[in-house]
Design a protein around this motif. Sequence first.
Motif, PDB file in Angstrom:
ATOM      1  N   LEU A 348       0.841  -1.190   0.000  1.00 49.10           N
ATOM      2  CA  LEU A 348       0.000   0.000   0.000  1.00 49.10           C
ATOM      3  C   LEU A 348       0.880   1.245   0.000  1.00 49.10           C
ATOM      4  O   LEU A 348       1.844   1.336   0.762  1.00 49.10           O
ATOM      5  N   VAL A 349       0.540   2.166  -0.880  1.00 46.32           N
ATOM      6  CA  VAL A 349       1.263   3.434  -0.947  1.00 46.32           C
ATOM      7  C   VAL A 349       0.278   4.572  -0.689  1.00 46.32           C
ATOM      8  O   VAL A 349      -0.937   4.430  -0.883  1.00 46.32           O
ATOM      9  N   ALA A 350       0.817   5.687  -0.231  1.00 45.62           N
ATOM     10  CA  ALA A 350       0.002   6.885   0.008  1.00 45.62           C
ATOM     11  C   ALA A 350       0.105   7.789  -1.220  1.00 45.62           C
ATOM     12  O   ALA A 350       1.197   8.188  -1.606  1.00 45.62           O
ATOM     13  N   VAL A 351      -1.044   8.093  -1.813  1.00 46.03           N
ATOM     14  CA  VAL A 351      -1.101   8.901  -3.038  1.00 46.03           C
ATOM     15  C   VAL A 351      -1.997  10.109  -2.806  1.00 46.03           C
ATOM     16  O   VAL A 351      -3.091   9.993  -2.230  1.00 46.03           O
ATOM     17  N   GLU A 352      -1.547  11.275  -3.239  1.00 42.12           N
ATOM     18  CA  GLU A 352      -2.368  12.485  -3.117  1.00 42.12           C
ATOM     19  C   GLU A 352      -3.309  12.576  -4.311  1.00 42.12           C
ATOM     20  O   GLU A 352      -2.882  12.592  -5.469  1.00 42.12           O
ATOM     21  N   ALA A 382      10.508   4.949  -8.048  1.00 42.60           N
ATOM     22  CA  ALA A 382      11.195   5.876  -7.144  1.00 42.60           C
ATOM     23  C   ALA A 382      10.340   7.125  -6.964  1.00 42.60           C
ATOM     24  O   ALA A 382       9.761   7.651  -7.915  1.00 42.60           O
ATOM     25  N   GLY A 383      10.255   7.586  -5.722  1.00 36.69           N
ATOM     26  CA  GLY A 383       9.468   8.782  -5.428  1.00 36.69           C
ATOM     27  C   GLY A 383       8.132   8.474  -4.781  1.00 36.69           C
ATOM     28  O   GLY A 383       7.530   9.359  -4.160  1.00 36.69           O
ATOM     29  N   GLU A 384       7.640   7.240  -4.910  1.00 30.63           N
ATOM     30  CA  GLU A 384       6.382   6.880  -4.254  1.00 30.63           C
ATOM     31  C   GLU A 384       6.611   6.715  -2.759  1.00 30.63           C
ATOM     32  O   GLU A 384       7.737   6.472  -2.307  1.00 30.63           O
ATOM     33  N   ASN A 385       5.506   6.831  -2.003  1.00 32.21           N
ATOM     34  CA  ASN A 385       5.582   6.733  -0.546  1.00 32.21           C
ATOM     35  C   ASN A 385       4.882   5.463  -0.093  1.00 32.21           C
ATOM     36  O   ASN A 385       3.655   5.357  -0.179  1.00 32.21           O
ATOM     37  N   ILE A 386       5.672   4.516   0.395  1.00 31.99           N
ATOM     38  CA  ILE A 386       5.087   3.269   0.874  1.00 31.99           C
ATOM     39  C   ILE A 386       4.618   3.439   2.309  1.00 31.99           C
ATOM     40  O   ILE A 386       5.250   4.135   3.118  1.00 31.99           O
ATOM     41  N   ILE A 387       3.485   2.859   2.640  1.00 33.41           N
ATOM     42  CA  ILE A 387       2.940   2.925   4.003  1.00 33.41           C
ATOM     43  C   ILE A 387       3.608   1.826   4.811  1.00 33.41           C
ATOM     44  O   ILE A 387       3.438   0.632   4.529  1.00 33.41           O
TER      45      ILE A 387
END
Length: 405
Positions: A348-352, A382-387
């Motif tokens: 799961l990643v956090a996406v705006e 690269a650059g994505e934010n993993i929870i």
Amino acid sequence: MKLNIHNMRNRVLTVTVLSSLVLLMAACGGKAKKDPLTEKKAELEKLKAEQKTLAEKVGTLQDEIDKLDPTSANANAKLVTIKPIGPGAFNHFIDLRGKIDAYNVANVAPRGQGGFVKAVYVKQGDQVKKGEVLLKLDDAVLRQSLTAAQQQLSGVKAQLDQAQSIYQRQQNLWKQNIGTEIQVLNAKTNMEALQSQYNAAKANISLAQEQVNTTNVISEISGVVNAVNVKVGEFFNGAQQIQVVNNNDLKVTVNVPENYIDRVKMGSTLMVTLPESNNKTISTKVNVAGKLIDPITRSFYVEGKIPVDKDIRANQMAMVRIEDYAVPDAITIPVNTLQTDDKGKFVLVAVEEKGKLIARKRPVEIGELYGDQLEVKNGLSAGENIITEGFQSLYDGQRVTLANP
């Protein structure tokens, strides 16, 4: 006529009964039982569709509430922790146990047949040089043989000197036409015979001296005396009674399971940690890789050279990590963030999205695992934010808020 009518009535009744039975059986058999697995799968798909629809309705309703009451925007958001994803070096190691060994370990042996010890010149722990005398064996009998050979040489030398003098005189007389030629030849033959005896006597002395020298037991290498298991008066035959170790020429040795035969080769990196030397770590390369699989341990032998270090000793235990896989720009994630559903593995990643932080599923293809880091070959950028925390009960599309803004 009456009989025929009666028969016809019976036939009609029979046909009617049979038709009823057929209809009844068709009614009973038409409702066939379904497979339980098929029913459960169908029910699961139905629930997923309902869940998706419900999630969309919840999202729409939440958006409408946020517009009417901005203070409630994050009231129902799940608290999570995120970590940015970036490429970096990923190395996989095989963790094994090995030991430090010496290239040069000499079990000192006599150069002759051995003998009784007259003197021991070293003790355990002494530093010795190549050629240094370590102990002395009894040489009484050999010295007697040497003395006898020297005396024999002296006698032959005197006879040779006399024969040479006689030969010289005979030659001088012959030049003056005095005497006979046969006298000159006999003198020469006698002198040459004594010369041969003299040479043989000298060789005997060299042999006797060499035998005496074998009673001096020397070290064939420079190093430290590791063991002295013989005393004065005991018989020395070199059966591991004195051992010398060269600590300036060491190596690490380790047995590698055969399932890594295609991954550990000449030049593979070895990270050697010495627990008993304050966890000192040394990096080296595989310079010997065995070509034989041990039939009992199902492993093969590798070794790497260890630099000179006064604190490292032969037979010291070592923890060895062999690098068998390396990617300079890999995407890695904490292994505990990986989840699995019926469609495969995902994170799961956090996406705006529209000014809000939303949890989104990312199906991933994983690679190697080392420690708590898992290589991701496909699915993340690269650059994505993993929870990394709070992901356990999240669903795709759920709103989240950051615990580490």
